[in-house]
Design a protein around this motif. Structure first.
Motif, short mmCIF file in Angstrom:
data_model
loop_
_atom_site.label_atom_id
_atom_site.label_comp_id
_atom_site.label_asym_id
_atom_site.label_seq_id
_atom_site.Cartn_x
_atom_site.Cartn_y
_atom_site.Cartn_z
N TRP A 1 -10.01 7.40 -3.75
CA TRP A 1 -9.96 5.94 -3.70
C TRP A 1 -8.55 5.43 -3.95
O TRP A 1 -8.12 4.44 -3.35
CB TRP A 1 -10.94 5.35 -4.72
CG TRP A 1 -12.29 5.16 -4.12
CD1 TRP A 1 -13.42 5.88 -4.37
CD2 TRP A 1 -12.66 4.20 -3.13
NE1 TRP A 1 -14.47 5.44 -3.60
CE2 TRP A 1 -14.02 4.41 -2.83
CE3 TRP A 1 -11.97 3.19 -2.47
CZ2 TRP A 1 -14.70 3.63 -1.90
CZ3 TRP A 1 -12.66 2.42 -1.53
CH2 TRP A 1 -14.00 2.64 -1.25
N ILE A 2 -7.81 6.09 -4.82
CA ILE A 2 -6.42 5.68 -5.03
C ILE A 2 -5.63 5.83 -3.73
O ILE A 2 -4.84 4.96 -3.36
CB ILE A 2 -5.79 6.53 -6.17
CG1 ILE A 2 -6.44 6.17 -7.51
CG2 ILE A 2 -4.28 6.33 -6.22
CD1 ILE A 2 -5.98 7.04 -8.67
N GLN A 3 -5.85 6.93 -3.03
CA GLN A 3 -5.15 7.14 -1.76
C GLN A 3 -5.57 6.12 -0.72
O GLN A 3 -4.74 5.61 0.05
CB GLN A 3 -5.39 8.54 -1.23
CG GLN A 3 -4.84 8.74 0.19
CD GLN A 3 -4.71 10.18 0.60
OE1 GLN A 3 -4.16 10.99 -0.12
NE2 GLN A 3 -5.21 10.51 1.78
N GLN A 4 -6.86 5.78 -0.65
CA GLN A 4 -7.33 4.86 0.38
C GLN A 4 -6.67 3.49 0.24
O GLN A 4 -6.24 2.89 1.23
CB GLN A 4 -8.85 4.71 0.32
CG GLN A 4 -9.41 3.84 1.42
CD GLN A 4 -10.91 3.94 1.54
OE1 GLN A 4 -11.52 4.91 1.10
NE2 GLN A 4 -11.53 2.93 2.13
N GLY B 1 -10.80 3.10 -9.22
CA GLY B 1 -9.68 3.53 -8.40
C GLY B 1 -8.82 2.42 -7.81
O GLY B 1 -7.59 2.45 -7.95
N PRO B 2 -9.41 1.42 -7.12
CA PRO B 2 -8.58 0.38 -6.52
C PRO B 2 -7.74 -0.42 -7.51
O PRO B 2 -6.54 -0.60 -7.26
CB PRO B 2 -9.61 -0.51 -5.79
CG PRO B 2 -10.71 0.43 -5.44
CD PRO B 2 -10.80 1.36 -6.62
N PRO B 3 -8.30 -0.91 -8.64
CA PRO B 3 -7.41 -1.57 -9.60
C PRO B 3 -6.31 -0.65 -10.14
O PRO B 3 -5.17 -1.07 -10.33
CB PRO B 3 -8.36 -2.01 -10.72
CG PRO B 3 -9.69 -2.11 -10.07
CD PRO B 3 -9.70 -1.01 -9.05
N LEU B 4 -6.68 0.63 -10.37
CA LEU B 4 -5.67 1.59 -10.83
C LEU B 4 -4.60 1.80 -9.77
O LEU B 4 -3.40 1.87 -10.07
CB LEU B 4 -6.35 2.92 -11.18
CG LEU B 4 -5.44 4.05 -11.65
CD1 LEU B 4 -4.64 3.62 -12.88
CD2 LEU B 4 -6.26 5.31 -11.95
N ALA B 5 -5.04 1.87 -8.51
CA ALA B 5 -4.08 2.01 -7.41
C ALA B 5 -3.16 0.79 -7.35
O ALA B 5 -1.95 0.92 -7.11
CB ALA B 5 -4.81 2.18 -6.09
N GLY B 6 -3.74 -0.40 -7.57
CA GLY B 6 -2.92 -1.61 -7.57
C GLY B 6 -1.85 -1.57 -8.64
O GLY B 6 -0.69 -1.95 -8.40
N LEU B 7 -2.20 -1.08 -9.83
CA LEU B 7 -1.23 -0.95 -10.92
C LEU B 7 -0.15 0.08 -10.58
O LEU B 7 1.04 -0.15 -10.81
CB LEU B 7 -1.94 -0.57 -12.22
CG LEU B 7 -2.87 -1.63 -12.82
CD1 LEU B 7 -3.62 -1.06 -14.01
CD2 LEU B 7 -2.06 -2.86 -13.24
N LEU B 8 -0.58 1.22 -10.03
CA LEU B 8 0.38 2.26 -9.67
C LEU B 8 1.34 1.78 -8.57
O LEU B 8 2.54 2.07 -8.61
CB LEU B 8 -0.36 3.52 -9.20
CG LEU B 8 -1.13 4.29 -10.28
CD1 LEU B 8 -1.98 5.39 -9.64
CD2 LEU B 8 -0.17 4.89 -11.30
N LEU B 9 0.80 1.03 -7.62
CA LEU B 9 1.64 0.52 -6.54
C LEU B 9 2.62 -0.52 -7.06
O LEU B 9 3.75 -0.64 -6.55
CB LEU B 9 0.77 -0.08 -5.43
CG LEU B 9 -0.03 0.93 -4.59
CD1 LEU B 9 -1.02 0.21 -3.70
CD2 LEU B 9 0.90 1.80 -3.76
N GLY B 10 2.20 -1.29 -8.06
CA GLY B 10 3.08 -2.30 -8.62
C GLY B 10 4.22 -1.70 -9.42
O GLY B 10 5.32 -2.27 -9.48
N VAL B 11 3.99 -0.55 -10.04
CA VAL B 11 5.00 0.08 -10.91
C VAL B 11 5.75 1.20 -10.18
O VAL B 11 6.97 1.34 -10.33
CB VAL B 11 4.35 0.64 -12.19
CG1 VAL B 11 5.38 1.34 -13.06
CG2 VAL B 11 3.65 -0.48 -12.96
#
Length: 413
Positions: A31-34, A160-170
């Motif tokens: 989900w993080i990758q998607q 996954g998606p909120p975590l991905a959003g945080l990772l993409l922001g940082v």
């Protein structure tokens, strides 16, 4: 483990626990990758049509390869095949991370990598689904195992998606892809720890094996009806996935974090639906529940399409996630509960090919139409189409399970 509540009863089985833990880690990475892939495509190109094409190519192989994969799966050792496919998926994610980190990605390359992932998933999904019956020692626990398996997907979809959003922001998309690549190792280890006796492989020519599965599916009225419902909800409602980046940036004036919250709201609804399904013991009532959930999804699509209030849209997303998952997972539970063991790989492959293949077609159409008409009208049209189908289906006599006359089913019974 014997004191686990009824909703978690499949976890009493050691093999299922090994699979469950490994798959939990792997699915979170997926989900993080998607989310990262969708954001990368839209960030680089700003093209809604390319978003739809990328999503389509990640899913379309399920429709084209899936039915043929089922016959191939039933002729081989499923566990060994699954270990190989998971390893290749991990390698694909790591290559994508390397290309992104080196600034070598292009729109064409992203579509190609999405297509490769789609081909591997066309083998991975029916392999995992058809193996679940071997991970539980009591067939009565199979519906619960299927619901818990779906719960992994939906809980990861929530986290996954909120975590991905945080990772993409940082950080960046490359880290998200690398984390997904590493996550597949957990599932490979879990599969290596599992001890099962391989089931009898399908005999005869490949053509006969494929034809036997198709005859079973086409000859059973309940199977036909439920496959049609899966087609309807995925070609219409599931198209929201392609359009979410557009709503996040253009309707709500947000970024990757807003996209993560919208995706997370749908994930929360999906998670609640699988908790609900895991607590149910009766399979016979699921067709009526699936119809009701599809109606709720159609109405929520109409609300989301025309809402410019983030709070209301998040609530609508939760309903959409709940309804789509009840329909897809409920159908899978009914089909696998009634399918003969000898035909399981082919029936699961046919279900997954329709589930993900028409999801791909719907996403591609939504992206192309949204580029011309805008995202809200396209999503509203999807809601109207799904609502019309639900009204038509509700007026038909309910399909009931029919006894299967195939030789494989007789032997299994």
């Amino acid at each position: 483990m014997n004191n686990l509540p009824s909703a978690l009863r499949a976890l009493r089985h050691r093999n299922f626990r090994c699979y469950f833990i490994g798959h939990a880690i792997s699915t979170l990475g997926t989900w993080i990758q998607q989310v990262a892939l969708a954001w990368l495509v839209y960030r680089l190109t700003g093209s809604v049509a390319l978003l739809g094409l990328t999503t389509c190519m990640a899913l379309l192989p399920q429709l084209l390869v899936g039915p043929f994969a089922g016959a191939w799966i039933d002729r081989h050792d499923k566990r060994r095949l699954l270990i190989l496919v998971e390893s290749l998926l991990g390698l694909q994610a790591l290559v994508l991370a390397l290309l992104t980190a080196g600034d070598w990605v292009t729109p064409t390359l992203l579509v190609a990598m999405a297509t490769l992932m789609g081909v591997l998933n066309a083998l991975d999904t029916p392999l995992r689904q058809s193996l679940l019956s071997q991970f539980v020692d009591d067939r009565a626990d199979l519906p619960n195992a299927l619901a818990l398996n779906a719960m992994l997907f939906t809980s990861s979809r929530f986290i996954g998606p909120p975590l991905a959003g945080l990772l993409l922001g940082v950080f960046n998309e490359a880290l998200c892809f690398a984390l997904n690549g590493a996550s597949y190792l957990a599932l490979v280890v879990g599969l290596l720890l599992i001890r099962i006796t391989p089931t009898a492989r399908a005999g005869g020519s490949y053509r006969n094996v494929l034809g036997e599965g198709l005859r079973y599916a086409l000859g059973n009225r309940q199977v036909r009806s439920m496959m049609l419902s899966v087609l309807a909800i995925n070609v219409s409602a599931s198209s929201y996935v392609v359009l979410l980046p557009v709503f996040a940036r253009d309707i709500f004036a947000g970024g990757a974090t807003t996209l993560g919250w919208l995706w997370g709201a749908a994930g929360l609804g999906s998670l609640l639906s699988t908790v609900f399904l895991a607590s149910r013991l009766a399979v016979d009532s699921l067709p009526r529940l699936i119809l009701a959930a599809s109606c709720a999804t159609a109405l929520a699509l109409l609300v989301f399409a025309w809402s410019d209030l983030l709070a209301l849209s998040l609530a609508a997303m939760a309903v959409i996630g709940f309804g789509i998952t009840v329909s897809n997972v409920g159908t899978n539970i009914v089909l696998q509960s009634n399918a003969p063991e000898a035909l399981r790989g082919r029936i699961v492959a046919l279900y997954t090919s329709i589930r993900f293949g028409f999801d791909a077609i719907g996403g591609l159409l939504a992206g192309l139409l949204a580029a011309r008409l805008g995202a809200p009208p396209v999503l509203a049209a999807a809601g109207v189409i799904l609502l019309g189908y639900c009204i038509w289906l509700g007026q038909r006599p309910r399909a009931t399970a029919e006894p299967d006359k195939s030789p494989a089913a007789s032997a299994d019974d």
